[in-house]
Write a protein that holds these residues in place. Structure first.
Motif, short mmCIF file in Angstrom:
data_model
loop_
_atom_site.label_atom_id
_atom_site.label_comp_id
_atom_site.label_asym_id
_atom_site.label_seq_id
_atom_site.Cartn_x
_atom_site.Cartn_y
_atom_site.Cartn_z
N SER A 115 -21.79 -21.23 -14.22
CA SER A 115 -22.56 -21.50 -13.18
C SER A 115 -23.51 -22.85 -13.39
CB SER A 115 -23.67 -20.25 -13.02
OG SER A 115 -24.58 -20.54 -12.07
N LYS A 116 -23.83 -23.14 -14.51
CA LYS A 116 -24.52 -24.34 -14.85
C LYS A 116 -23.53 -25.48 -14.81
CE LYS A 116 -28.55 -22.39 -17.56
NZ LYS A 116 -29.00 -22.34 -19.29
N ALA A 117 -22.39 -25.10 -15.23
CA ALA A 117 -21.55 -26.27 -15.10
C ALA A 117 -20.98 -26.72 -13.82
CB ALA A 117 -19.96 -25.75 -15.82
N MET A 118 -20.78 -25.64 -12.76
CA MET A 118 -20.34 -25.70 -11.57
C MET A 118 -21.66 -26.59 -10.93
SD MET A 118 -18.01 -25.25 -9.56
CE MET A 118 -17.17 -23.76 -9.91
N ASP A 119 -22.71 -26.44 -11.09
CA ASP A 119 -23.99 -27.19 -10.50
C ASP A 119 -23.60 -28.61 -10.85
OD1 ASP A 119 -24.93 -24.87 -9.50
OD2 ASP A 119 -26.55 -24.75 -11.11
N HIS A 120 -23.68 -28.98 -12.06
CA HIS A 120 -23.40 -30.40 -12.58
C HIS A 120 -22.35 -31.03 -11.95
CE1 HIS A 120 -26.91 -30.72 -14.98
NE2 HIS A 120 -26.68 -29.56 -15.77
N LEU A 121 -21.11 -30.27 -12.04
CA LEU A 121 -20.03 -30.98 -11.29
C LEU A 121 -19.99 -31.15 -9.80
CD1 LEU A 121 -17.50 -28.47 -13.17
CD2 LEU A 121 -17.95 -31.07 -13.73
N HIS A 132 -12.13 -36.07 -11.81
CA HIS A 132 -12.40 -35.15 -13.17
C HIS A 132 -13.28 -34.19 -12.99
CE1 HIS A 132 -10.23 -38.62 -14.90
NE2 HIS A 132 -9.72 -37.85 -15.70
N ALA A 133 -14.60 -34.31 -12.06
CA ALA A 133 -15.37 -33.39 -11.70
C ALA A 133 -14.66 -32.20 -10.80
CB ALA A 133 -16.32 -33.95 -10.89
N HIS A 134 -13.73 -32.48 -9.80
CA HIS A 134 -12.85 -31.77 -9.32
C HIS A 134 -12.00 -30.88 -10.39
CE1 HIS A 134 -13.60 -32.75 -5.11
NE2 HIS A 134 -13.60 -34.14 -5.30
N TYR A 135 -11.48 -31.51 -11.19
CA TYR A 135 -10.39 -30.86 -12.25
C TYR A 135 -11.37 -29.77 -12.98
CZ TYR A 135 -8.19 -30.28 -16.74
OH TYR A 135 -7.72 -29.88 -18.01
N TYR A 136 -12.42 -29.92 -13.42
CA TYR A 136 -13.23 -28.80 -14.11
C TYR A 136 -13.46 -27.78 -13.21
CZ TYR A 136 -13.19 -30.98 -18.53
OH TYR A 136 -12.69 -31.72 -19.94
N VAL A 137 -13.92 -28.13 -11.92
CA VAL A 137 -14.40 -27.07 -10.90
C VAL A 137 -12.86 -26.04 -10.73
CG1 VAL A 137 -14.37 -26.83 -8.70
CG2 VAL A 137 -15.75 -28.41 -9.69
N VAL A 138 -11.65 -26.74 -10.80
CA VAL A 138 -10.52 -26.02 -10.83
C VAL A 138 -10.34 -25.08 -12.08
CG1 VAL A 138 -7.87 -26.29 -10.94
CG2 VAL A 138 -9.22 -27.66 -9.45
N LEU A 139 -10.52 -25.62 -13.05
CA LEU A 139 -10.35 -24.62 -14.40
C LEU A 139 -11.41 -23.58 -14.25
CD1 LEU A 139 -10.23 -27.49 -17.35
CD2 LEU A 139 -8.37 -26.34 -15.81
N ILE A 140 -12.84 -23.71 -13.73
CA ILE A 140 -13.66 -22.84 -13.76
C ILE A 140 -13.32 -21.55 -12.64
CG2 ILE A 140 -16.08 -22.09 -12.87
CD1 ILE A 140 -16.85 -24.81 -14.09
N TYR A 141 -12.66 -22.31 -11.38
CA TYR A 141 -12.29 -21.42 -10.30
C TYR A 141 -11.33 -20.56 -10.94
CZ TYR A 141 -15.13 -22.86 -6.48
OH TYR A 141 -16.17 -23.26 -5.53
N ASN A 142 -10.28 -21.04 -11.69
CA ASN A 142 -9.08 -20.23 -12.12
C ASN A 142 -9.54 -19.16 -13.13
OD1 ASN A 142 -7.26 -21.53 -10.63
ND2 ASN A 142 -6.69 -23.00 -12.28
N VAL A 143 -10.66 -19.38 -13.97
CA VAL A 143 -11.09 -18.44 -14.94
C VAL A 143 -11.65 -17.40 -14.15
CG1 VAL A 143 -12.71 -17.87 -16.58
CG2 VAL A 143 -11.66 -20.12 -16.70
N GLN A 144 -12.34 -17.52 -13.07
CA GLN A 144 -13.09 -16.65 -12.11
C GLN A 144 -12.22 -16.07 -11.17
OE1 GLN A 144 -16.20 -18.97 -10.42
NE2 GLN A 144 -17.40 -18.77 -12.02
N LYS A 145 -10.62 -16.39 -11.06
CA LYS A 145 -9.65 -16.00 -10.52
C LYS A 145 -9.77 -16.36 -8.88
CE LYS A 145 -8.31 -12.38 -13.55
NZ LYS A 145 -7.67 -13.13 -14.49
N ASN A 146 -10.72 -17.22 -8.79
CA ASN A 146 -10.89 -17.79 -7.37
C ASN A 146 -9.74 -18.88 -6.82
OD1 ASN A 146 -11.60 -18.84 -4.87
ND2 ASN A 146 -13.61 -19.33 -5.69
N TYR A 147 -8.65 -18.40 -6.77
CA TYR A 147 -7.37 -19.28 -6.71
C TYR A 147 -7.50 -20.16 -5.63
CZ TYR A 147 -5.82 -16.42 -10.75
OH TYR A 147 -5.60 -15.62 -11.70
N ASP A 148 -7.99 -19.42 -4.33
CA ASP A 148 -8.12 -20.23 -3.23
C ASP A 148 -9.05 -21.30 -3.48
OD1 ASP A 148 -6.47 -18.71 -1.64
OD2 ASP A 148 -7.87 -17.38 -1.06
#
Length: 308
Positions: A115-121, A132-148
């Motif tokens: 959650s904190k990571a997403m705020d900063h990204l 690279h901010a978009h890339y880390y957002v992708v990684l977080i969404y995948n961990v959360q299984k938010n594939y869309d």
């Protein structure tokens, strides 16, 4: 030049620089910060930290000093906790720093504080739209299984970087056609440096490493790809083949299990992927597991029949 002369010369230069800074800056935050920059330049990190802390003591709003402290703790002391402390302190002083938001976001991602990571990204993206901010957002969404959500940001990464990556991809493909694998690898790596979600570059690199018989490196690059594309059955099955192909002398059982799990994951996502049953048949055949071998041979035949 002898090492003794080199060291002496280096310290002489630093001493002159100190005198120069002192004569123009005075004994305040500006002086300490300029002294820290000199110390950092000459890799005198302990001294630089001391000077930067004096800078912040003299001027608690000196966000540049906090940034450099964060960089030193991150890159030279491998202390992510202290680095994050200084980056967040800097952002408290000055929120309009997209690159520092990115560093904070990456560190919060490392600590699984998504959650904190997403705020900063998102702050980085709002201020700079950094790939690279978009890339880390992708990684977080995948961990959360938010594939869309991940797919959306992958598309943004590709759009932002297309003009830069396309020439590199073309050079990599041309090198492959000329059987110049090393050159192809260099161009594919350049693509990933520009756009860390480039699916084409991941597959191209894996193929090149396989040709070079660097199966361990092919596996690593596909594992990186899997973080971006965890539900892509082509990624999963290509990686499964690599694990099965890698005849590791001490960890063969581990790699076999990885291949089996990847095949099962691919089947769970898309049961029509006949290739998964075929690979499982080959694996169980090698293991001498006759019932499982026959079971997956039958599943493979049924899969082929169903695809006609």
């Amino acid at each position: 030049m002898s090492i003794q002369k080199f060291i002496s010369t280096g310290f002489f230069i630093v001493a002159i620089a100190y005198a120069y800074v002192h004569s123009y800056a005075g004994n305040d935050a500006s002086y300490y910060y300029k002294r820290a920059l000199i110390q950092y330049k000459y890799r005198m990190y302990n001294y630089a930290v001391e000077s930067l802390e004096l800078t912040l003591s003299s001027d608690p709003k000196h966000f540049e000093a906090a940034n450099l402290l964060g960089k030193i703790y991150l890159e030279h002391y491998n202390d992510r906790v202290r680095a994050l402390q200084y980056f967040t302190e800097s952002l408290t002083i000055n929120d309009s720093q997209p690159d520092i938001h990115l560093e904070a976001g990456k560190l919060y991602y490392f600590f699984s504080e998504y959650s904190k990571a997403m705020d900063h990204l998102q702050s980085t993206i709002a201020q700079k739209n950094d790939v690279h901010a978009h890339y880390y957002v992708v990684l977080i969404y995948n961990v959360q299984k938010n594939y869309d959500g991940a797919t959306h940001h992958i598309a943004l990464c590709n759009k932002i970087t297309q003009q830069q990556t396309q020439p590199e991809l073309e050079k990599a493909q041309a090198a492959q056609k000329d059987n110049d694998t090393s050159v192809a690898v260099a161009h594919y790596l350049q693509v990933l440096e520009i756009n860390p979600v480039s699916r084409e570059a991941y597959f191209g690199l894996a193929h090149c490493y396989r040709i070079q018989k660097k199966i361990n490196m092919a596996i690593q690059i596909l594992e990186d790809s899997k973080k971006v594309y965890p539900a892509d059955t082509n990624v999963l099955l290509t990686l499964a083949h690599m694990y099965f192909e890698f005849k590791h002398p001490k960890r063969r059982d581990y790699f076999i299990k990885q291949a089996i799990n990847l095949c099962k994951t691919a089947i769970a996502i898309d049961s029509s992927r006949c290739e998964a049953y075929s690979l499982l048949f080959e694996i169980y055949k090698e293991l001498g597991e006759v019932p499982l071998k026959d079971e997956h041979a039958a599943r493979y035949d049924a899969c082929l029949e169903g695809s006609r």
